[in-house]
Motif scaffolding. Sequence first.
Motif, PDB file in Angstrom:
ATOM      1  N   ARG A 130       3.058  -8.950   2.344  1.00 47.75           N
ATOM      2  CA  ARG A 130       4.048  -8.450   1.392  1.00 47.75           C
ATOM      3  C   ARG A 130       4.818  -9.604   0.747  1.00 47.75           C
ATOM      4  O   ARG A 130       5.092  -9.597  -0.457  1.00 47.75           O
ATOM      5  N   ASP A 131       5.161 -10.611   1.547  1.00 45.01           N
ATOM      6  CA  ASP A 131       5.840 -11.788   0.985  1.00 45.01           C
ATOM      7  C   ASP A 131       4.949 -12.481  -0.045  1.00 45.01           C
ATOM      8  O   ASP A 131       5.435 -12.935  -1.093  1.00 45.01           O
ATOM      9  N   LEU A 132       3.645 -12.574   0.270  1.00 46.71           N
ATOM     10  CA  LEU A 132       2.705 -13.209  -0.652  1.00 46.71           C
ATOM     11  C   LEU A 132       2.658 -12.460  -1.984  1.00 46.71           C
ATOM     12  O   LEU A 132       2.763 -13.057  -3.064  1.00 46.71           O
ATOM     13  N   LEU A 133       2.519 -11.142  -1.913  1.00 43.54           N
ATOM     14  CA  LEU A 133       2.395 -10.334  -3.124  1.00 43.54           C
ATOM     15  C   LEU A 133       3.702 -10.275  -3.911  1.00 43.54           C
ATOM     16  O   LEU A 133       3.694 -10.059  -5.127  1.00 43.54           O
ATOM     17  N   ASN A 134       4.817 -10.474  -3.232  1.00 43.94           N
ATOM     18  CA  ASN A 134       6.124 -10.439  -3.899  1.00 43.94           C
ATOM     19  C   ASN A 134       6.588 -11.812  -4.366  1.00 43.94           C
ATOM     20  O   ASN A 134       7.733 -11.970  -4.804  1.00 43.94           O
TER      21      ASN A 134
END
Length: 680
Positions: free
Chosen positions: A534-538
Amino acid sequence: MNLIEQCQQWNEQDEFQKIIDAIEAIPADQRTPELDSELARAYNNLAEPTDRHLFQKSLALLKPHENYFKGDHCWNFRIAYAYYYLEQEGRALHYFRQALDARPGDEDTRQMIEACRKDLSLPRFNKTFRERTEKAWAAFEREEARLRKIMREDIRHERSKELISRCERVLSIALSDTAFELGCQKDRYELVLSPEGERMKLFPLVYFQQHAPASVRKNWDIIVGRQKNPHSTIVAGFFIYPAIEAVEGEERTKQMQQLRDDLQEKIRKQAGDDVVAFLGGATGLYCGYLDFMAWDLRKLLEVAADVFSHTNLPWAYFHSFRRDVSTVRIWERTVEEEAHQQGIHPDTGSMLSAEDLRALEAFHEGATGYFGKMFSYIVDFVRKGVKEGRFTEEQARADLQIALWYSYSCINLTSYEYYYRAMQWMPDSEKNAKGCATWYYRYSCALMYCSRLEEALKYAEQGAKEEPDYPWIWLQVGKLRYYFGDKKGALEAVKQGLSLEPGDYEFLTLGREIELGASLEQMEFHWINPDADRDLLNGLDEEADDKRCTISCLTVNPEGLARFHRIFTPGLVTDYVKNSPYCRFNYQTQHGKVEVVFKMNEAGLSKLQADWLVMVKDALDDGRWAAHRTTENQEGALETIVLGLDYSILLEYKLKGPDEGYVQVWLNKDGTPVSNESGD
């Protein structure tokens, strides 16, 4: 200028003997594979078509480095060239094809492939075997007095190397890779030619023997093997055992001779002179041979089996010198004994001990780990084991556990360079990977990130067949099936994975992206851990850019690749090499030739921004980077430029003057300096 560069310059000037003199001045055990390859090229280029001994020297230099140069155009072309002029067109064709695969479209390679095909259809001989036999015996006539003089006077055998070299040079005119012995009995001299147990070698040797001139036979007995006396119960034969693989070159020859001497002395001492008389022997490419005359064969074989069982050799065979009998096994190590001999631990089935495995596992912590340390541990383990003689590099690369940990560390280092290393390492252990889907999964991942997608799918599918209960192989199968247009099969793979890992985040995400029509790059832009993903995609992951760079090496953008070639190719690019592991070429500027290295494969190359490529080309053309002056006021000329997936630019300058060296300058994406120079 280093030695490799100097050799390349001499090669362009056709000064091949200078290359040979310079490299041969370095002890063989201190030469790098690259130097051996340059030396082999010099022998190839110096040789006339009839200089068989030079082509044989080239082969001897190149063969030991086949794994090291796997996929390399130059190495494959050089060994193929040597085989071709030794009239072994079948082998030459194989390596010329490998050379063409490494450099598609290369016209020189294409012409040599066509020549091989023609010669295989209608065999070509620079000279017929009859003509070569006549020439060899003429040379032997001129040399034989010198050979006899050396044999008479060299009581301490201090000139054995010279003796063998002189005779080998003469024999190589007609015979390739022939084992022979020289002997002296009172006033008679012997030249013994060995077929090394190979029936097909026997016929040319007999022909060669029968055409020895009378002037030679006056002093020499020319013998092919040892024939059984039909009127006697004396048995003539030889022992066969494997050649030493751990060392190469002169050291290998020395160790093989010592091994043969040790075997002969131990068997003779234990059996007694009333049982056996040894007649010499030979060393071939793959085996050693020890010739004898036995007066009690049964006793001799019992003793020999005992002697061989106390060596490190895995097997030994006996064969009589009759041509119509089979080989008899006298000693063979059991599977358990062989495993112990190769340093395989019974509790792990690997060269890695339980302690090694615990150490490797300690580098892994949940979703993260010290994968660089894990990689170094494996590399150091193999290097040390080979150096200590516990196993060979070939045996280590075939070890399944080593391959699994090596590839695991490489894949988790998540960069193109390490995926490429894993791809190069894995094939040697495939023979031991049956039933292990983990091996197929990791090899498929490595292939995929090196843009070898068809092979990646092939190995993923095979892994699913080998071990269908291993869930993660279905991730690879699903992604690659979808990439190649099989949406139904991809969803079936997701379903299979979820049946093994219900509710798994990765399979659920993959199924959703297949339905949305995501690209392979989009499917790979994830982390295993849901929170990290999620951190990567955000946009909250500091490693996002590095991951994008690595993913860019998955698939080729045809338009981008064509654009790159339009920018750089117009008559100024030579020697273009791709995907080995990088893309590189020589670029001709008004200030001289510059080696350009893109640290990526063509897939990554095809994704680079056009305006940045144009900026790099313009800088090379207008000379803004052509020269550099250090803080010590030394001037350097641009020799190499290395370009990264992250748009980094590294300029390497060769310094002028008495203190030659190199200095590196790093640039920003826009071509402005970012760091201080560092040189040597």
